[in-house]
Enzyme design. Structure first.
Site, PDB file in Angstrom:
ATOM      1  N   ARG A 237      21.855  24.552  20.543  1.00 36.15           N
ATOM      2  CA  ARG A 237      21.672  25.790  21.319  1.00 36.15           C
ATOM      3  C   ARG A 237      22.469  26.941  20.711  1.00 36.15           C
ATOM      4  NH1 ARG A 237      20.965  28.184  26.361  1.00 36.15           N
ATOM      5  NH2 ARG A 237      22.784  29.104  27.356  1.00 36.15           N
ATOM      6  N   TYR A 282      22.227  45.915   8.577  1.00 37.28           N
ATOM      7  CA  TYR A 282      22.434  47.373   8.617  1.00 37.28           C
ATOM      8  C   TYR A 282      21.489  48.062   7.629  1.00 37.28           C
ATOM      9  CZ  TYR A 282      24.627  51.945   8.153  1.00 37.28           C
ATOM     10  OH  TYR A 282      24.850  53.286   8.105  1.00 37.28           O
TER      11      TYR A 282
END
Length: 289
Positions: A237, A282
């Site tokens: 998870r 970015y």
């Protein structure tokens, strides 16, 4: 178990514990037994049952509440041991008093693939096990959510599951090609186990798979793949979340996919995301990069 709890309560009263303390301890112990019953965990497997419970409540309780639960359960088991009602006091996991929770080791994408690829899918058990692991990693759901899925919760036309968390909050989670293929193959053979059971994941006796059963699957293939990391039921998870973030996923979307109870972990996830990945994200997404 009610008889044991009543004996323990009488012991607390005899020790002149405050009413608030007695109420808190008994509430924690009753909550512990309710958890074991809901997840079909044998209360006699002391170390396993205690670790499962503490791991589960770290998702929803504050550190102080977790500490109190551990203190209550340790006191309860010491009482049972003194009365020769259990063989030994289980080993309790340490609770980090730092509010920042430990998410444990994270698997790389290559390690996840190694685990799944080592499954022998020439039999129904292996087909089921692969479907379970692909679903855990492909959706980021908790083990308790996975074992609560029904066949009707899976939409293979649009590739999503409808999942409810422990508080009954519903969310829709998409899954990818690998999970879809594994589920299709599993469903094609599932009738060999049971034609009537509504739960999606079944044990080989035709009953719904338990949390303990999922743990055995995770542990078995982690060992077969010779992964040296000490993983737990939440490892796939957490790896799901971090792999999404490393590939530029919106943190808000990741949080929505995993449910609101993951908020406590988001800062820890960012600690795992490498600076190189951040720079790539970015450069890929900022309009003035």
């Amino acid at each position: 178990m009610n008889d044991f709890i009543n004996l323990y309560k009488e012991n607390l009263i005899a020790k002149n514990k405050s009413n608030n303390t007695i109420e808190a301890y008994i509430t924690d112990i009753v909550g512990y037994y309710n958890f074991l019953k809901e997840n079909n965990i044998d209360p006699l497997e002391n170390d396993y049952s205690v670790n499962c419970y503490v791991q589960a409540i770290t998702e929803t309780k504050s550190v102080k509440s977790i500490e109190r639960c551990v203190i209550a359960l340790r006191s309860y088991y010491r009482f049972l041991s003194d009365k020769n009602l259990v063989k030994e006091v289980p080993k309790f996991p340490k609770v980090d008093r730092n509010e920042r929770r430990d998410i444990g080791p994270i698997l790389t994408v290559e390690e996840v693939e190694k685990i799944i690829n080592c499954i022998d899918i020439s039999n129904i058990k292996g087909v089921r096990d692969r479907a379970v692991l692909e679903m855990l990693y492909g959706t980021g759901i908790k083990a308790t959510e996975a074992i609560s899925l029904t066949v009707d919760d899976v939409n293979l036309d649009l590739n999503f599951i409808t999942c409810k968390d422990g508080r009954g909050l519903e969310r829709i989670i998409p899954f990818g090609r690998a999970a879809r293929n594994a589920i299709i193959e599993y469903l094609s053979q599932r009738e060999k186990i049971s034609k009537d059971e509504k739960m999606l994941f079944l044990n080989l006796n035709g009953k719904g798979l338990t949390r303990q059963g999922v743990w055995r699957i995770v542990k078995e293939y982690n060992e077969k793949a010779s992964i040296k990391k000490i993983i737990n039921l939440n490892t796939l998870r957490h790896s799901f979340a971090i792999h999404l973030l490393e590939n530029g996923a919106n943190p808000k979307i990741v949080q929505q996919l995993m449910g609101t109870h993951v908020m406590n972990y988001m800062d820890l996830y960012f600690d795992y995301v490498s600076k190189d990945k951040v720079n790539i994200s970015y450069n890929n997404f900022h309009p003035r990069a």
